[in-house]
Write a protein that holds these residues in place. Structure first.
Motif, PDB file in Angstrom:
ATOM      1  N   UNK A  92     138.384 108.141  18.272  1.00  0.00           N
ATOM      2  CA  UNK A  92     138.393 106.846  18.952  1.00  0.00           C
ATOM      3  C   UNK A  92     138.150 107.004  20.453  1.00  0.00           C
ATOM      4  N   UNK A  93     138.713 108.057  21.036  1.00  0.00           N
ATOM      5  CA  UNK A  93     138.496 108.314  22.459  1.00  0.00           C
ATOM      6  C   UNK A  93     137.022 108.601  22.746  1.00  0.00           C
ATOM      7  N   UNK A  94     136.386 109.392  21.876  1.00  0.00           N
ATOM      8  CA  UNK A  94     134.970 109.712  22.046  1.00  0.00           C
ATOM      9  C   UNK A  94     134.093 108.476  21.832  1.00  0.00           C
ATOM     10  N   UNK A  95     134.511 107.595  20.940  1.00  0.00           N
ATOM     11  CA  UNK A  95     133.767 106.346  20.735  1.00  0.00           C
ATOM     12  C   UNK A  95     133.731 105.518  22.010  1.00  0.00           C
ATOM     13  N   UNK A  96     134.866 105.460  22.698  1.00  0.00           N
ATOM     14  CA  UNK A  96     134.926 104.680  23.932  1.00  0.00           C
ATOM     15  C   UNK A  96     134.016 105.262  25.012  1.00  0.00           C
ATOM     16  N   UNK A  97     133.753 106.548  24.905  1.00  0.00           N
ATOM     17  CA  UNK A  97     132.843 107.206  25.847  1.00  0.00           C
ATOM     18  C   UNK A  97     131.381 107.065  25.422  1.00  0.00           C
ATOM     19  N   UNK A  98     131.163 106.452  24.239  1.00  0.00           N
ATOM     20  CA  UNK A  98     129.798 106.289  23.746  1.00  0.00           C
ATOM     21  C   UNK A  98     129.348 107.379  22.805  1.00  0.00           C
ATOM     22  N   UNK A  99     130.221 108.344  22.520  1.00  0.00           N
ATOM     23  CA  UNK A  99     129.889 109.426  21.586  1.00  0.00           C
ATOM     24  C   UNK A  99     130.389 109.018  20.203  1.00  0.00           C
ATOM     25  N   UNK A 100     129.526 108.401  19.410  1.00  0.00           N
ATOM     26  CA  UNK A 100     129.976 107.723  18.190  1.00  0.00           C
ATOM     27  C   UNK A 100     129.725 108.508  16.904  1.00  0.00           C
ATOM     28  N   UNK A 101     128.842 109.489  16.936  1.00  0.00           N
ATOM     29  CA  UNK A 101     128.470 110.156  15.687  1.00  0.00           C
ATOM     30  C   UNK A 101     128.464 111.674  15.846  1.00  0.00           C
ATOM     31  N   UNK A 102     128.470 112.350  14.678  1.00  0.00           N
ATOM     32  CA  UNK A 102     128.251 113.782  14.636  1.00  0.00           C
ATOM     33  C   UNK A 102     129.254 114.631  15.380  1.00  0.00           C
ATOM     34  N   UNK A 103     130.539 114.292  15.311  1.00  0.00           N
ATOM     35  CA  UNK A 103     131.555 115.072  16.032  1.00  0.00           C
ATOM     36  C   UNK A 103     132.163 116.182  15.176  1.00  0.00           C
ATOM     37  N   UNK A 104     132.460 115.864  13.891  1.00  0.00           N
ATOM     38  CA  UNK A 104     133.158 116.821  13.041  1.00  0.00           C
ATOM     39  C   UNK A 104     132.487 116.908  11.676  1.00  0.00           C
ATOM     40  N   UNK A 105     132.420 118.123  11.140  1.00  0.00           N
ATOM     41  CA  UNK A 105     132.008 118.354   9.765  1.00  0.00           C
ATOM     42  C   UNK A 105     133.122 119.141   9.088  1.00  0.00           C
ATOM     43  N   UNK A 106     133.773 118.511   8.123  1.00  0.00           N
ATOM     44  CA  UNK A 106     134.880 119.136   7.402  1.00  0.00           C
ATOM     45  C   UNK A 106     134.376 119.670   6.062  1.00  0.00           C
ATOM     46  N   UNK A 107     134.848 120.849   5.677  1.00  0.00           N
ATOM     47  CA  UNK A 107     134.542 121.417   4.369  1.00  0.00           C
ATOM     48  C   UNK A 107     135.852 121.589   3.619  1.00  0.00           C
ATOM     49  N   UNK A 108     135.902 121.107   2.376  1.00  0.00           N
ATOM     50  CA  UNK A 108     137.139 121.198   1.619  1.00  0.00           C
ATOM     51  C   UNK A 108     136.910 121.518   0.161  1.00  0.00           C
ATOM     52  N   UNK A 109     137.874 122.219  -0.440  1.00  0.00           N
ATOM     53  CA  UNK A 109     137.754 122.663  -1.831  1.00  0.00           C
ATOM     54  C   UNK A 109     138.620 121.853  -2.774  1.00  0.00           C
ATOM     55  N   UNK A 110     139.195 120.769  -2.304  1.00  0.00           N
ATOM     56  CA  UNK A 110     140.042 119.947  -3.165  1.00  0.00           C
ATOM     57  C   UNK A 110     139.740 118.486  -2.894  1.00  0.00           C
ATOM     58  N   UNK A 111     139.515 117.735  -3.939  1.00  0.00           N
ATOM     59  CA  UNK A 111     139.075 116.359  -3.743  1.00  0.00           C
ATOM     60  C   UNK A 111     140.212 115.424  -3.353  1.00  0.00           C
ATOM     61  N   UNK A 112     141.161 115.204  -4.238  1.00  0.00           N
ATOM     62  CA  UNK A 112     142.194 114.210  -3.977  1.00  0.00           C
ATOM     63  C   UNK A 112     143.025 114.607  -2.772  1.00  0.00           C
TER      64      UNK A 112
END
Length: 390
Positions: A92-112
């Motif tokens: 949310x802080x980055x959105x206010x600065x105008x940086x709205x996309x492509x900040x984090x890519x998470x990889x996970x091995x468990x769905x739920x």
């Protein structure tokens, strides 16, 4: 390396969303894709199974402030669930600065597990994408030999690309052992590895069968409730598929228990000690294995929002797979291993009940032709291509 179709979708998602979660079982290729994406832009990669990397993000605000101009890739992110609440404020802080996309890519091995942790904190700030094992289109499934190799070995890249059948089988055995002894205990209650292996093997023997928890429980000398708990865990880890019955009220008695599939055909064969194509053809599981293989490949290309079911009645009317795109659009799919498919009376009766807009039989051949009652015989690869156009 096998190019993965989903990489383009992940890149597109990072262009429109501040964070993307790429979910899939271990060793399916998530890290390879993430590193490919990271090569094309300023980025930093963290493996949260590494003690050093885990310590780096204990203070995620400090770490982000030092890397705010980069894509931050976090592997095995479910190991640090408390992270997501903090990430909400950062996004949310980055959105206010105008940086709205492509900040984090998470990889996970468990769905739920991952969905619950991130969904509560990052609603409206995250896109979820599931990576399936390598599918028929990615591996040249129009070629008969390649399709059969994929079916035998399964879609985990290291198994599929092993230099010999024995090395492929050994990789899958090691994969199973690692899940039983290390990975599964991280996510669920302490379950004896031997009991869980017997449970997994029983599911492989009964590939595609309607769930009978009481029967499984008696064989393992545990309760049906405990069977349900084991099954929930393995579904959450993306190892097992629970295919729901289609139960729309049509005035008939319907089978209402789910069908159960071990999701990767290569893991089915390793659990049953099937090491060659000829052994597979002579094994009683051959029909169920092919059915599960076809279903997983079809669902790997299914459009967002589509739901999958099977249909069955106690009288024998049955459809192996129903794809429901909307209330007005359903496809009925029958799955046959034969190169000259024929349909049972039960499929035609079921189609009268369900009234699908399209009817297919996926078979082992390559030609496309029309059978009786407006049913189209089609190869797996061609049906997958058709679904990609929906």
């Amino acid at each position: 390396m096998i190019p993965r179709r989903l990489e383009t979708s992940i890149r597109a998602a990072l262009q429109r969303s501040p964070s993307v979660a790429l979910i899939g079982p271990r060793q399916v290729g998530k890290t390879t894709i993430a590193l490919n994406i990271a090569e094309g832009a300023p980025s930093v990669y963290l493996d949260l199974e590494s003690r050093l990397d885990l310590e780096k993000v204990r203070d995620i605000h400090l770490f982000h402030s030092q890397n705010s101009d980069k894509l931050i890739v976090m592997d095995e992110v479910q190991r640090l669930p408390e992270l997501f609440q903090e990430l909400r404020g950062i996004i949310d802080q980055e959105r206010r600065k105008g940086h709205k996309t492509g900040q984090f890519l998470f990889l996970g091995s468990a769905s739920l597990d991952l969905l619950q942790q991130s969904g509560e904190s990052l609603a409206g700030r995250i896109t979820y994408i599931e990576l399936y094992p390598v599918d028929a289109l990615e591996y040249g499934g129009d070629k008969y030999d390649r399709l059969n190799e994929l079916w035998l070995r399964g879609g985990f890249p290291e198994s599929l690309l092993a230099d010999t059948e024995s090395n492929s089988l050994q990789w899958r055995r090691d994969f199973i052992k690692t899940y039983l002894e290390r990975d599964i205990p991280q996510f669920g209650p302490r379950i004896p590895a031997e009991t869980l292996e017997r449970f997994w093997t029983m599911l492989a023997h009964n590939q595609g069968a309607v769930l009978n928890a009481s029967h499984l429980g008696r064989n393992l000398e545990i309760s049906g409730v405990t069977i349900g708990r084991y099954l929930d865990l393995m579904v959450d880890l993306l190892l097992i598929r629970r295919l729901k019955p289609w139960t729309f009220n049509i005035g008939k008695r319907l089978v209402r228990s789910p069908k159960i599939y071990v999701r990767d055909s290569g893991i089915v064969h390793a659990l049953l000690n099937i090491g060659s194509y000829n052994q597979l053809l002579g094994h009683p599981v051959v029909g169920g294995s092919w059915e599960g293989f076809v279903i997983e490949n079809i669902l790997s290309v299914a459009p967002a929002g589509m739901q999958a079911f099977y249909y069955g009645t106690p009288g024998g009317a049955e459809i192996d797979l129903i794809l429901e795109f909307s209330a007005d659009e359903k496809w009925a799919i029958e799955i046959k291993r034969s190169s000259s498919p024929s349909l049972s009376k039960g499929f035609h009766i079921a189609c009268q009940d369900v009234n699908p807009q399209k009817r297919y039989v996926v078979y082992a051949g390559t030609d496309r032709f029309t059978l009786t009652d407006n049913v189209t015989a089609i190869s797996l690869a061609e049906l997958m291509r058709e679904l990609l156009q929906v």
